[in-house]
Structure formats: structure tokens, C-alpha cells
Scaffold this motif. Structure first.
Motif, short mmCIF file in Angstrom:
data_model
loop_
_atom_site.label_atom_id
_atom_site.label_comp_id
_atom_site.label_asym_id
_atom_site.label_seq_id
_atom_site.Cartn_x
_atom_site.Cartn_y
_atom_site.Cartn_z
N LEU A 1 16.04 -2.88 -20.10
CA LEU A 1 16.43 -1.48 -19.88
C LEU A 1 15.24 -0.55 -19.69
N THR A 2 14.03 -1.06 -19.88
CA THR A 2 12.85 -0.22 -19.67
C THR A 2 12.37 -0.24 -18.22
N LYS A 3 12.96 -1.10 -17.40
CA LYS A 3 12.59 -1.15 -15.98
C LYS A 3 12.98 0.17 -15.32
N ASN A 4 12.13 0.63 -14.42
CA ASN A 4 12.36 1.88 -13.70
C ASN A 4 13.12 1.58 -12.40
N PRO A 5 14.40 1.98 -12.30
CA PRO A 5 15.19 1.68 -11.10
C PRO A 5 14.55 2.19 -9.81
N HIS A 6 13.94 3.36 -9.86
CA HIS A 6 13.29 3.91 -8.66
C HIS A 6 12.16 2.99 -8.20
N GLN A 7 11.33 2.55 -9.14
CA GLN A 7 10.23 1.64 -8.79
C GLN A 7 10.75 0.32 -8.25
N GLU A 8 11.84 -0.17 -8.83
CA GLU A 8 12.43 -1.43 -8.36
C GLU A 8 12.88 -1.31 -6.91
N VAL A 9 13.56 -0.21 -6.58
CA VAL A 9 14.03 0.00 -5.21
C VAL A 9 12.85 0.14 -4.25
N MET A 10 11.85 0.92 -4.63
CA MET A 10 10.69 1.10 -3.76
C MET A 10 9.98 -0.23 -3.51
N SER A 11 9.89 -1.05 -4.53
CA SER A 11 9.28 -2.37 -4.38
C SER A 11 10.08 -3.24 -3.41
N GLU A 12 11.40 -3.22 -3.53
CA GLU A 12 12.24 -4.02 -2.63
C GLU A 12 12.14 -3.52 -1.19
N ILE A 13 12.05 -2.21 -1.01
CA ILE A 13 11.88 -1.67 0.36
C ILE A 13 10.59 -2.21 0.97
N GLN A 14 9.51 -2.18 0.19
CA GLN A 14 8.23 -2.65 0.70
C GLN A 14 8.29 -4.14 1.07
N LYS A 15 9.03 -4.92 0.31
CA LYS A 15 9.10 -6.36 0.55
C LYS A 15 10.08 -6.74 1.66
N SER A 16 10.93 -5.82 2.10
CA SER A 16 12.00 -6.13 3.06
C SER A 16 11.59 -5.76 4.48
N CYS A 17 10.84 -6.63 5.10
CA CYS A 17 10.38 -6.40 6.47
C CYS A 17 11.54 -6.62 7.44
N SER A 18 11.65 -5.75 8.41
CA SER A 18 12.66 -5.88 9.46
C SER A 18 12.05 -6.72 10.58
N ASN A 19 11.95 -6.18 11.76
CA ASN A 19 11.30 -6.88 12.87
C ASN A 19 9.79 -6.87 12.65
N LYS A 20 9.18 -7.99 12.98
CA LYS A 20 7.74 -8.08 12.81
C LYS A 20 7.09 -7.97 14.19
N TYR A 21 6.52 -6.80 14.46
CA TYR A 21 5.87 -6.55 15.74
C TYR A 21 4.37 -6.85 15.68
N TYR A 22 3.79 -6.69 14.50
CA TYR A 22 2.35 -6.88 14.33
C TYR A 22 2.08 -7.83 13.18
N MET A 23 1.04 -8.61 13.35
CA MET A 23 0.48 -9.42 12.27
C MET A 23 -0.81 -8.71 11.88
N ASP A 24 -1.03 -8.57 10.59
CA ASP A 24 -2.25 -7.93 10.09
C ASP A 24 -3.14 -8.98 9.48
N ILE A 25 -4.33 -9.10 10.02
CA ILE A 25 -5.33 -9.99 9.48
C ILE A 25 -6.37 -9.12 8.77
N ASP A 26 -6.53 -9.34 7.48
CA ASP A 26 -7.46 -8.55 6.67
C ASP A 26 -8.79 -9.29 6.59
N VAL A 27 -9.83 -8.67 7.10
CA VAL A 27 -11.17 -9.26 7.09
C VAL A 27 -11.98 -8.52 6.03
N ASP A 28 -12.39 -9.23 5.00
CA ASP A 28 -13.08 -8.61 3.86
C ASP A 28 -14.60 -8.68 3.98
#
Length: 163
Positions: free
Chosen positions: A58-85
Motif C-alpha cells: 500500500l506504500t506504492k505510489n500509483p502515479h509513479q507506477e503509471v508513469m513507469s508503465e508509460i515509459q516502458k510501453s513503446c508503440s511504434n519503433k521508428y528510431y534505435m538509440d545507440i548510446d556511446v559512452d
């Protein structure tokens, strides 16, 4: 988009952690380069909510949970991002030798580059080889649908820009 970014702007010292202002050098604005699927995120959120209720978390924050799921739910993938460190122009030349440069957009960041690859523009002659060759390079990371720093916005004291 610029207006949306300006709406996020706030006075220095506004972001705090444990009552202390977070240094400007630690702040950055990131964005997803591929669209999100809100229906997929909604379903995943409902599953997460049910699991949290079942486990009495019950301590989980519903707003944070939804925002996290939105970030993880990719629709169409038009670009691939390659991160060069690593900031080394030679690695960009190597990447350009494995894939047609016309499908590449380079974003220089504080610690290296984000190489955005337009998937629909990849030359058919390299479609089966480019990914394995590029991700095998040292200091190259491709882990799903990455976030990129917004060009023109400060990223830890550096302003990312397109090359």
C-alpha cells in the motif's frame, strides 16, 4: 515541443533531496524518441495495481507506477538509440562504416554521443549485420528504448547538440 519544455523550467534550487537543493550539475531533461502506447501502459498499470493490492504493498505510489508503465510501453519503433559512452570521433566513423550514414543522426552529450538510427532508412545491404557490429564496439550500449537528453537543455553543465 519547445513550449512544453519551457513549462518544465523552474528556478535554480527548486529541486530538492532530503531538504537540500540538488546541484544544477546533477540535473538534465530526457525524452523518449519513440511514441508511447497508452493502451498498453493502461493494461500494464492495471496488472501492476492488482499485484500491489494482492501483496498489500500500500506504500506504492500509483502515479509513479503509471508513469513507469508509460515509459516502458513503446508503440511504434521508428528510431534505435545507440548510446556511446566515450567522446571519440573515431567511433562515429566506425559506426558509419557499418551502416549507411544517411540513416544516422548524432547527438553529442556530456559524456559521449547518442546515435539515432532511423530504422526505415537502413540500407537493405546492411540490415542483417549493422546491429551486431555496432553493439559489439567498446563503450557502446543499446538497452531497449533509451531516453536521450533534450538538445539545447542543460545536461549536468553541458548543453547537448546535434552534430
Amino acid at each position: 515541443m519547445l513550449d512544453k519544455i519551457k513549462q518544465l523550467e523552474c528556478a535554480a534550487g527548486t529541486y530538492r533531496h532530503n531538504g537540500q537543493p540538488v546541484p544544477q550539475e546533477a540535473l538534465a531533461l530526457y525524452i523518449s524518441i519513440n511514441p508511447r502506447d497508452l493502451w498498453k501502459a493502461t493494461f500494464a498499470s492495471l496488472v501492476t495495481f492488482a499485484e500491489n493490492i494482492r501483496q498489500q504493498q500500500l506504500t506504492k505510489n500509483p502515479h509513479q507506477e503509471v508513469m513507469s508503465e508509460i515509459q516502458k510501453s513503446c508503440s511504434n519503433k521508428y528510431y534505435m538509440d545507440i548510446d556511446v559512452d566515450r567522446k571519440d570521433p573515431a567511433i562515429l566513423e566506425t559506426i558509419s562504416s557499418y551502416i549507411n550514414p544517411s540513416c544516422l543522426t548524432i547527438l553529442e552529450t556530456r559524456g559521449g554521443y547518442h546515435v539515432l538510427i532511423e530504422l526505415a532508412a537502413i540500407d537493405p545491404s546492411v540490415k542483417k549485420t549493422w546491429y551486431r557490429q555496432i553493439t559489439a564496439l567498446p563503450d557502446v550500449d543499446q538497452s531497449g528504448d533509451n531516453l536521450i537528453p533534450v538538445p539545447g537543455c542543460v545536461q549536468g553543465g553541458f548543453v547537448p547538440f546535434f552534430k
